[in-house]
Design an enzyme around this catalytic site. Structure first.
Site, PDB file in Angstrom:
ATOM      1  N   LYS A  92      -5.497  -1.924   2.103  1.00  0.00           N
ATOM      2  CA  LYS A  92      -6.635  -2.330   2.939  1.00  0.00           C
ATOM      3  C   LYS A  92      -6.510  -1.887   4.397  1.00  0.00           C
ATOM      4  CE  LYS A  92      -9.130  -4.566  -0.133  1.00  0.00           C
ATOM      5  NZ  LYS A  92     -10.429  -4.007  -0.554  1.00  0.00           N
ATOM      6  N   GLU A 114     -15.322  -9.865   5.747  1.00  0.00           N
ATOM      7  CA  GLU A 114     -15.191 -10.799   4.638  1.00  0.00           C
ATOM      8  C   GLU A 114     -13.827 -10.574   4.012  1.00  0.00           C
ATOM      9  OE1 GLU A 114     -16.330  -7.803   4.275  1.00  0.00           O
ATOM     10  OE2 GLU A 114     -15.133  -7.187   2.554  1.00  0.00           O
ATOM     11  N   SER A 381      -1.687  -0.741  -5.559  1.00  0.00           N
ATOM     12  CA  SER A 381      -2.496  -0.964  -4.354  1.00  0.00           C
ATOM     13  C   SER A 381      -1.951  -2.025  -3.418  1.00  0.00           C
ATOM     14  CB  SER A 381      -3.927  -1.303  -4.762  1.00  0.00           C
ATOM     15  OG  SER A 381      -3.938  -2.437  -5.608  1.00  0.00           O
TER      16      SER A 381
END
Lengths: 402, 258
Positions: A92, A114, A381
């Site tokens: 991210k 968010e 990830s």
């Protein structure tokens, strides 16, 4: 023949994508698109981005040969792209960093975002601390409960975390509230959307900032093996790690691409987050996509043990890649993901995030069917520290994960 | 393009030196059975048009009052199909234009063609889709072309002049001038630019300009109404119906005829 996914119309991926937002946001989206186009022409922008990616995030991260896992499964050679080793523990940060630099270019000093699992929220809070930006994060109340540690991490980083009570209190509701906040504060606030979702230009911007995953993988596998992999597997919630991994390989027809959705309690139960498997098209949060919904067009709640996959739609580019048959989309249940998590923990000493565990389970199945001289890459990830409590609850402590 | 009924009704009202007043209700709040009563009450109160909100699971343009009303309507089982069906049953009693306000996804799920037909059958004369900006409106404009249903365009405080001109060109029925940056619901204050914003819109637009979002008391109805061709009131009416306080609605309306 080389399949092309060039966009015919700005923001369209085949019939998917678009800009279905209130008029108040249109000008902000157009400004963002212009600012991004301008940044793309500016070498100084990428110089700065690359500096932070290297010295702050810790890129490039390894493409690790998972030897024990490979031997255990007895099929393809398995490599792990180690996004879990990034600062903040997931992919991210690649996007949060890029968008924060973009926000500053636009003269915006306030950030709204968010978050589902909290990984995007933590990444956003982190870059806001780094660049001295004001930061407000919306998070569904159910996610606040199951990811309490991440809430505290965001607060430690100086962000304001707002718990969203509407709906089931998960990612979808957090996006609704973040969008409402953005509409009300659009003049001085940038919305750092965390996945390859939302109105154009977000799906493109998020993809571009995540492409580094695939670009590094490509370079690393060629260095290591002298050729491209035979298959790549990544998990899909909104789809940002997957699109970042897949995109640089889309035109390489020999590289098979697999996206793994969350099947929750099982596709047949209706309690899942597998929007592509469900095959209903519609509009949510500004884009035309596959969306979980009933016959009246009311959006349904997604269900997954992993907060990061708990979203009732899939980013528009994935929908298109599905339709043209370039990427194969599969679904893995909560139980199977837990197996995947345990498998990697025990064979490699790496505790993966529950999200990534979906990809691991599917990849393990796939690897067994592949030849020993074939190569399989899994996009790892994120790391699983944030999920340890959830996993302990799910495994019931009965057999201590055995 | 022939001028549509909704616009003619608005213009007739304005031609009498009066202001248009559009009342928003959440269809199905209080159950579908109360829809007839609410519509006829507003009609008898003399509103210029009635905006019929369709409940949706993810109403990103709406504030708390309408969100909650929407949830109540969803719990009562209301949806786009049965709301239009209900209206059709008593359409002969309705002489005030009805404007459907729905987010896009329920319309897509209905099927754009079937939805348009159902709107025609139930006598709907306008359509507001808050998450459908001008750029995306072709998804429905070709279906609406030969109907008497006007697709209402929204303009916001953030729309630059070039964009306003483009939107005004495409406008039919009336222009919905959003008066705040934010969601629907009660506001104490409005921006100082409001007067200039509305004056500019009136200059640019060929169709009436109605102001909406945040307008919730008679003082605001009067003040903002004076700057535009009329106002749209939502949350205050939704709340009044929910509280069973119909008198409050009558008061809002009486104050606006100035």
């Amino acid at each position: 023949m080389v399949k092309t996914i060039e966009q015919k119309q700005a923001g369209r991926y085949g019939k998917f994508g678009g800009q279905y937002v209130p008029e108040t946001l249109m000008t902000a989206l157009i400004e963002l698109e212009d600012a991004y186009k301008e940044a793309q022409q500016d070498p100084a922008f990428y110089e700065e981005l690359n500096y932070y990616l290297k010295d702050y995030v810790g890129r490039e991260n390894p493409l690790y040969y998972a030897e024990r896992l490979t031997k255990k499964l007895g099929g393809a050679k398995i490599y792990l792209k180690r996004e879990d080793l990034n600062h903040t523990g997931a992919h991210k940060i690649n996007n949060a960093l890029g968008q924060a630099l973009l926000a500053m270019r636009m003269g915006k000093k306030k950030i709204v975002a968010e978050t589902g699992a909290g990984q995007h929220g933590v990444a956003t809070a982190t870059v806001c601390a780094l660049f001295d930006l004001e930061c407000i994060i919306f998070m569904g109340k159910e996610d606040v409960r199951r990811q309490a540690l991440n809430v505290f991490r965001m607060e430690l980083l100086g962000a304001k975390v707002v718990s969203v009570d509407q709906g089931a209190g998960t990612l979808k509701d957090a996006v609704n509230e973040a969008l409402r906040y953005w509409v009300a504060n659009v003049e001085d606030t940038h919305y750092i959307l965390g996945s390859a979702l939302g109105p154009h230009p977000f799906p493109q911007i998020v993809r571009d900032f995540q492409r580094i995953i695939g670009l590094e993988t490509r370079k690393q596998i060629v260095e290591r093996e002298g050729r491209l992999p035979d298959a790549i597997v990544a998990c899909i919630g909104g789809g940002s790690n997957a699109i970042g991994m897949f995109h640089p390989f889309v035109n390489d027809e020999d590289v098979k691409l697999y996206g793994v959705e969350a099947a929750g309690s099982g596709l047949e139960t209706g309690l899942h987050a597998a929007a592509i498997a469900d095959q209903k098209e519609g509009v949510l949060h500004g884009a035309y996509m596959y969306v979980l919904q009933d016959d009246n067009g009311f959006i349904q709640e997604a269900h997954s043990i992993s907060a990061g996959l708990d979203y009732p739609a899939v980013g528009p580019e994935h929908c298109h890649l599905h339709d043209i048959g370039r990427v194969k989309y599969e679904a893995v249940t909560d139980q199977e993901a837990l197996e995947g998590l345990q498998l990697l923990s025990r064979t490699e000493g790496i505790i993966p995030a529950l999200e990534s565990s979906h990809a691991i389970f599917y990849a393990a199945k796939l690897a067994k069917k592949m030849k020993k001289d074939e190569i399989l890459v899994i996009c790892l990830s994120g790391r699983g520290d944030k999920d340890v409590q959830t996993v302990r609850d799910a495994l019931g402590g009965i057999n201590n994960g055995n | 393009m022939a001028i549509k009924t909704l616009q003619k009704v608005m213009e007739a009202k304005i031609a009498q030196g009066e202001k248009a007043f559009v009342a928003y209700i959440m269809a199905g709040d209080g159950g579908l059975d109360s829809l007839r009563e609410q519509i006829l009450f507003l009609q008898d109160s003399g509103v210029t048009a009635i905006e019929l909100g369709i409940p949706f699971t993810d109403p990103v343009a709406d504030g708390p009052v309408i969100q909650e009303a929407g949830l109540r309507a969803l719990e009562a089982g209301a949806n786009l199909r049965n709301i239009l069906k209900t209206i059709t049953k008593f359409k002969d009693e309705i002489h005030t234009p009805l404007v459907v306000m729905s987010y896009l996804n329920p319309i897509i799920a209905y099927g754009i063609q079937d939805f348009t037909k159902a709107c025609e059958q139930s006598g709907v004369s306008g359509l507001i889709i808050p998450d459908l900006p001008l750029e995306e409106s072709t998804i429905i404009t070709s279906e609406l072309q030969d109907t008497d249903i006007a697709l209402i365009q929204l303009v916001s405080l953030t729309s630059p002049q070039k964009r306003i001109i483009k939107i005004a060109k495409a406008a039919e029925g009336f222009i919905y001038a959003v008066t705040v940056n934010g969601t629907t619901g009660v506001r104490q204050e409005f921006t100082e630019q409001l007067e200039q914003y509305l004056a500019n819109l009136k200059k640019v637009s060929q169709v009436p300009v109605l102001a909406g979002f945040g307008i919730s008391n008679s003082q605001q109805v009067k003040e903002i109404g004076a700057m535009a061709d009329g106002v749209i009131v939502g949350s205050a009416i939704v709340q009044a119906f929910h509280d069973g306080n119909n008198k409050q609605i009558t008061e809002l309306l009486n104050k606006q005829s100035m």
